[in-house]
Design a protein around this motif. Structure first.
Motif, PDB file in Angstrom:
ATOM      1  N   LYS A  41       0.837  -1.210   0.000  1.00 25.49           N
ATOM      2  CA  LYS A  41       0.000   0.000   0.000  1.00 25.49           C
ATOM      3  C   LYS A  41       0.869   1.257   0.000  1.00 25.49           C
ATOM      4  O   LYS A  41       0.572   2.224  -0.701  1.00 25.49           O
ATOM      5  CB  LYS A  41      -0.935   0.007   1.217  1.00 25.49           C
ATOM      6  N   TYR A  42       1.941   1.229   0.789  1.00 24.36           N
ATOM      7  CA  TYR A  42       2.870   2.360   0.820  1.00 24.36           C
ATOM      8  C   TYR A  42       3.415   2.637  -0.584  1.00 24.36           C
ATOM      9  O   TYR A  42       3.411   3.785  -1.043  1.00 24.36           O
ATOM     10  CB  TYR A  42       4.012   2.069   1.802  1.00 24.36           C
ATOM     11  N   MET A  43       3.890   1.599  -1.277  1.00 27.96           N
ATOM     12  CA  MET A  43       4.483   1.791  -2.604  1.00 27.96           C
ATOM     13  C   MET A  43       3.444   2.239  -3.631  1.00 27.96           C
ATOM     14  O   MET A  43       3.715   3.111  -4.457  1.00 27.96           O
ATOM     15  CB  MET A  43       5.180   0.514  -3.065  1.00 27.96           C
ATOM     16  N   HIS A  44       2.250   1.646  -3.579  1.00 31.84           N
ATOM     17  CA  HIS A  44       1.200   2.041  -4.523  1.00 31.84           C
ATOM     18  C   HIS A  44       0.804   3.502  -4.306  1.00 31.84           C
ATOM     19  O   HIS A  44       0.634   4.256  -5.266  1.00 31.84           O
ATOM     20  CB  HIS A  44      -0.017   1.126  -4.403  1.00 31.84           C
ATOM     21  N   LYS A  45       0.696   3.892  -3.055  1.00 29.06           N
ATOM     22  CA  LYS A  45       0.311   5.272  -2.753  1.00 29.06           C
ATOM     23  C   LYS A  45       1.414   6.246  -3.158  1.00 29.06           C
ATOM     24  O   LYS A  45       1.151   7.296  -3.736  1.00 29.06           O
ATOM     25  CB  LYS A  45       0.013   5.412  -1.252  1.00 29.06           C
ATOM     26  N   ARG A  46       2.645   5.871  -2.869  1.00 30.75           N
ATOM     27  CA  ARG A  46       3.769   6.779  -3.121  1.00 30.75           C
ATOM     28  C   ARG A  46       4.111   6.909  -4.609  1.00 30.75           C
ATOM     29  O   ARG A  46       4.456   7.992  -5.069  1.00 30.75           O
ATOM     30  CB  ARG A  46       4.988   6.284  -2.345  1.00 30.75           C
ATOM     31  N   LYS A  73       6.529  -3.392 -12.066  1.00 34.93           N
ATOM     32  CA  LYS A  73       6.095  -3.636 -13.442  1.00 34.93           C
ATOM     33  C   LYS A  73       6.829  -2.695 -14.402  1.00 34.93           C
ATOM     34  O   LYS A  73       7.151  -3.058 -15.521  1.00 34.93           O
ATOM     35  CB  LYS A  73       4.579  -3.436 -13.550  1.00 34.93           C
ATOM     36  N   ARG A  74       7.127  -1.516 -13.949  1.00 29.64           N
ATOM     37  CA  ARG A  74       7.803  -0.508 -14.765  1.00 29.64           C
ATOM     38  C   ARG A  74       9.279  -0.819 -14.983  1.00 29.64           C
ATOM     39  O   ARG A  74       9.865  -0.429 -15.992  1.00 29.64           O
ATOM     40  CB  ARG A  74       7.653   0.845 -14.067  1.00 29.64           C
ATOM     41  N   PHE A  75       9.921  -1.514 -14.032  1.00 32.95           N
ATOM     42  CA  PHE A  75      11.341  -1.833 -14.122  1.00 32.95           C
ATOM     43  C   PHE A  75      11.561  -3.343 -13.959  1.00 32.95           C
ATOM     44  O   PHE A  75      12.114  -3.790 -12.954  1.00 32.95           O
ATOM     45  CB  PHE A  75      12.130  -1.077 -13.047  1.00 32.95           C
ATOM     46  N   HIS A  90      14.185   4.979 -11.107  1.00 30.93           N
ATOM     47  CA  HIS A  90      13.520   5.996 -11.917  1.00 30.93           C
ATOM     48  C   HIS A  90      14.535   6.858 -12.679  1.00 30.93           C
ATOM     49  O   HIS A  90      14.314   7.207 -13.837  1.00 30.93           O
ATOM     50  CB  HIS A  90      12.639   6.868 -11.014  1.00 30.93           C
ATOM     51  N   PHE A  91      15.667   7.180 -12.053  1.00 28.37           N
ATOM     52  CA  PHE A  91      16.659   8.055 -12.670  1.00 28.37           C
ATOM     53  C   PHE A  91      17.807   7.301 -13.353  1.00 28.37           C
ATOM     54  O   PHE A  91      18.754   7.925 -13.836  1.00 28.37           O
ATOM     55  CB  PHE A  91      17.243   9.012 -11.624  1.00 28.37           C
ATOM     56  N   PHE A 145       3.360   7.301 -11.439  1.00 26.26           N
ATOM     57  CA  PHE A 145       4.130   6.595 -12.455  1.00 26.26           C
ATOM     58  C   PHE A 145       3.376   5.418 -13.069  1.00 26.26           C
ATOM     59  O   PHE A 145       3.913   4.729 -13.929  1.00 26.26           O
ATOM     60  CB  PHE A 145       5.461   6.122 -11.878  1.00 26.26           C
ATOM     61  N   GLY A 146       2.163   5.159 -12.619  1.00 30.98           N
ATOM     62  CA  GLY A 146       1.383   4.051 -13.157  1.00 30.98           C
ATOM     63  C   GLY A 146       2.044   2.705 -12.938  1.00 30.98           C
ATOM     64  O   GLY A 146       1.970   1.827 -13.780  1.00 30.98           O
TER      65      GLY A 146
END
Length: 190
Positions: free
Chosen positions: A16-21, A52-54, A76-77, A26-27
Motif C-alpha cells: 500500500k505504501y508503494m502504490h500510494k507513493r 512492473k515498470r522496471f 527511476h533516474f 508513475f502508473g
C-alpha cells in the motif's frame, strides 16, 4: 493473531505504501518477491519488490520504527544518470561504459516529486558508480581528475569503482548494471 496473518499484514502495508507513493504518478504496480521481518538480528522489516515498470530490477522497501524507506527513485533516474555521466567520465577516462550500480539503500529523502537535478546534487544519497574500461593505464591520475571534475560540477556523494574488462566489447554493449552483474556471475561459474 497467528504468525501468517502478522506477516501478510506487513506485506499488505508495504505494498500500500508503494502504490500510494508511486503507483498513481508513475502508473506502476508492485509485487513482493521476498521479505525479511524484524527479529533478534534485524532492525526492521525489509521487502524486496518487483516493479512492473522496471522488470528485472529489485526495489528495496524498509520499515524502521513505523516509517518506510525505499530505493525506487534510483531506478527511476537510472537512464538519465547514465546519459548524464557517460560524457563527463569519458572526457577524462577515455573509452568506457558508466553504470549506476544500485546502492540497494532505501531512503526517505527522495520521492515522486524529486527532479533529476535534485537527485544528482542531494547530499547523503551516494551514487555508486561502476565504470568499465578496456585498460587501466594512468588510472590513478585519471580518477583524481574525475573527482576534481565532479566537485567542479557540485556533484556530491559519489562512490566510483573501475573494472578493467578482459571482455570489454561484450560488457560495454550491455544496457544496465543488472546485465553486467549477470554476465560476470555466469563467467565465474563457467
Amino acid at each position: 493473531m497467528d504468525i501468517l496473518t502478522l506477516f501478510f499484514g506487513k506485506n499488505d502495508k508495504a505494498l500500500k505504501y508503494m502504490h500510494k507513493r508511486y503507483g498513481k504518478k508513475f502508473g506502476d504496480e508492485f509485487t513482493i518477491v521476498n521479505a525479511e521481518y524484524a527479529g533478534l538480528m534485524s532492525r526492521g522489516d525489509t521487502f524486496f519488490m518487483e516493479s512492473k515498470r522496471f522488470p528485472g530490477f529489485t526495489v528495496i522497501v524498509e520499515r524502521l520504527g513505523g516509517k518506510y524507506y525505499d530505493s525506487y527513485m534510483e531506478l527511476h533516474f537510472y537512464k538519465q544518470y547514465q546519459e548524464y555521466m557517460q560524457p563527463i567520465v569519458e572526457e577524462i577516462l577515455g573509452e568506457c561504459k558508466v553504470f549506476l550500480d544500485f546502492s540497494m539503500q532505501a531512503t526517505d529523502t527522495l520521492n515522486q516529486n524529486t527532479t533529476f537535478e535534485e537527485y544528482m546534487r542531494k547530499s547523503g544519497e551516494t551514487k555508486y558508480t561502476k565504470i568499465i574500461v578496456p585498460d587501466d593505464s594512468n588510472m590513478k591520475e585519471k580518477l583524481e581528475k574525475l573527482g576534481e571534475r565532479l566537485k567542479e560540477l557540485q556533484l556530491p556523494d559519489f562512490s566510483i569503482s573501475v573494472r578493467v574488462a578482459e571482455d570489454y566489447e561484450k560488457l560495454s554493449q550491455m544496457e544496465n548494471m543488472l546485465e553486467v552483474s549477470l554476465y560476470e556471475d555466469s563467467q565465474r561459474m563457467s
